[in-house]
Enzyme design. Sequence first.
Site, PDB file in Angstrom:
ATOM      1  N   HIS A 135      21.201  30.623  -2.420  1.00 53.36           N
ATOM      2  CA  HIS A 135      21.939  31.536  -3.299  1.00 53.36           C
ATOM      3  C   HIS A 135      21.627  31.255  -4.767  1.00 53.36           C
ATOM      4  O   HIS A 135      21.460  32.170  -5.576  1.00 53.36           O
ATOM      5  CB  HIS A 135      23.452  31.355  -3.107  1.00 53.36           C
ATOM      6  N   SER A 145      24.568  29.011   4.875  1.00 55.51           N
ATOM      7  CA  SER A 145      25.943  28.497   4.846  1.00 55.51           C
ATOM      8  C   SER A 145      26.351  27.994   6.219  1.00 55.51           C
ATOM      9  O   SER A 145      27.194  27.103   6.342  1.00 55.51           O
ATOM     10  CB  SER A 145      26.896  29.611   4.401  1.00 55.51           C
TER      11      SER A 145
END
Lengths: 288, 288
Positions: B44, B193
């Site tokens: 990210h 994640s």
Amino acid sequence: MGTESTNVRVLSTIAEVRSVVKAAQAAGETVGLVPTMGALHEGHLQLVDASQSECDQTLVSIFVNPTQFGPGEDGDRYPRTLQRDCELLAERGSPLVFAPTVAEVYQPGNDTFVEVGAVAKPYEGEIRPGHFRGVATVVLKLFNIIPANCAYFGRKDYQQALVVQQMVRDFNIPIEIVICPTIREPDGLAMSSRNAYLSPSERKQATAIYRSLKLAESLYRNGEADVDTLTKQMRGCLADSNITNVDYIAFVAAGTVHPVERITGPTVVALAARVGATRLIDNHTINP
Amino acid sequence: MGTESTNVRVLSTIAEVRSVVKAAQAAGETVGLVPTMGALHEGHLQLVDASQSECDQTLVSIFVNPTQFGPGEDGDRYPRTLQRDCELLAERGSPLVFAPTVAEVYQPGNDTFVEVGAVAKPYEGEIRPGHFRGVATVVLKLFNIIPANCAYFGRKDYQQALVVQQMVRDFNIPIEIVICPTIREPDGLAMSSRNAYLSPSERKQATAIYRSLKLAESLYRNGEADVDTLTKQMRGCLADSNITNVDYIAFVAAGTVHPVERITGPTVVALAARVGATRLIDNHTINP
């Protein structure tokens, strides 16, 4: 492409119309969009008037959207009268038209659509499967092509207005949707581009549509609130003019497609019927 | 709502974030959007870096989107680490976060969705019905809430990137979509994640995923272009690390979801597999 004689500027590409809208907004002007399929009549022109009274610039899109017509519907023969439309807009002092080709709006491989919800299921949605999917998709595309401040739709297409309002809410689209009153001929017939299909005798028959809506209101004012009874009376009124091919007569809570059994609050009476081969829709709100 | 300690401004309402974006754009600044579900990792953060290098302002949205999780999926237990996310963004010098509640994004009665096309049907779309419908819908909503100039997505979610690109093209959305490279751990595991779910031994097993992708490339470089053979070798590589729950191994023409039987041009190898209870995806492009 220009129709200089009418002082209307006809933009045909997405790039052109975007640059015009962006330039206006960069100069601090607001832009109103009036999405139409052309064959303009006074109903459309009053949407234009509304936009002109509220926005600095008004842009009329003219596009016969293929994805909202089903097989066997009138997409191909839908009236196309761009020159006349431009003359009418010029008279109204509205100089900006977006009239793209189908290939400009739907690029090859186009494969994403708007999936409309429960508001699009009954009535028009049931009789014209895929219709509102096509409407919502092209309206979303137009809103992305033309990031207007306001967009104007007519109340005659009651369920369409609900579908557009629901989409705008659900997709967080930052455009204000303005719904304007139905404009009628002196004898009450709602203005519609499809009225052009009617023969002179069908044109006379068609007046029964609004008459039946007003009959329901008048019976209600005289104490009749039962929807079954009102519907029966309306069918009789239509049948008196030989309109027997009725797709639906719906009494719904205003602002929804939820049917009511009795009129106890603001109620929209909507109907669709064929007059000859021409399918017409209309609606009327009864406010207790 | 503010997390002053990290110098990151967390906006939680649509009205707030719109006014911040509009103010920036009115001042002539460009805005980059990095849509995330939080639990930020280096993947990210490199999207954030890309946005910061190309846009004047960068806005990171953090929203675990309920509509893209199916029944029995990990929507409820998906990691939520807002404070840590803000610290990471502060370190990166990216001060603007949009972290709305579910109720802010999905108002009661929300009932309109994006209907994604053929690109969303196979692979992830087949195994996770409704997933891309939810992804496309929330991305469209975010694009309408935050009219960014550019939006950044990771190549790890190969099919998602295709779905978003197709939607943007089909809906004429005036936002440039930038797809950034997959970021990997030193041992090759793609950052995700969901890696946080892995036990230490599963974490070791998981390295076989990228190893199998690189194996296919190396076999191809040594003359093996047949996809059946390459797939078999990859399954063997995965099985050697006890990864036997493989949802798919796909060889597709790059930029599409069209399967190929032999590698003759740029080809994406994509796979999804479960390591323990954790579902991981990855992909790698083979350029002849």
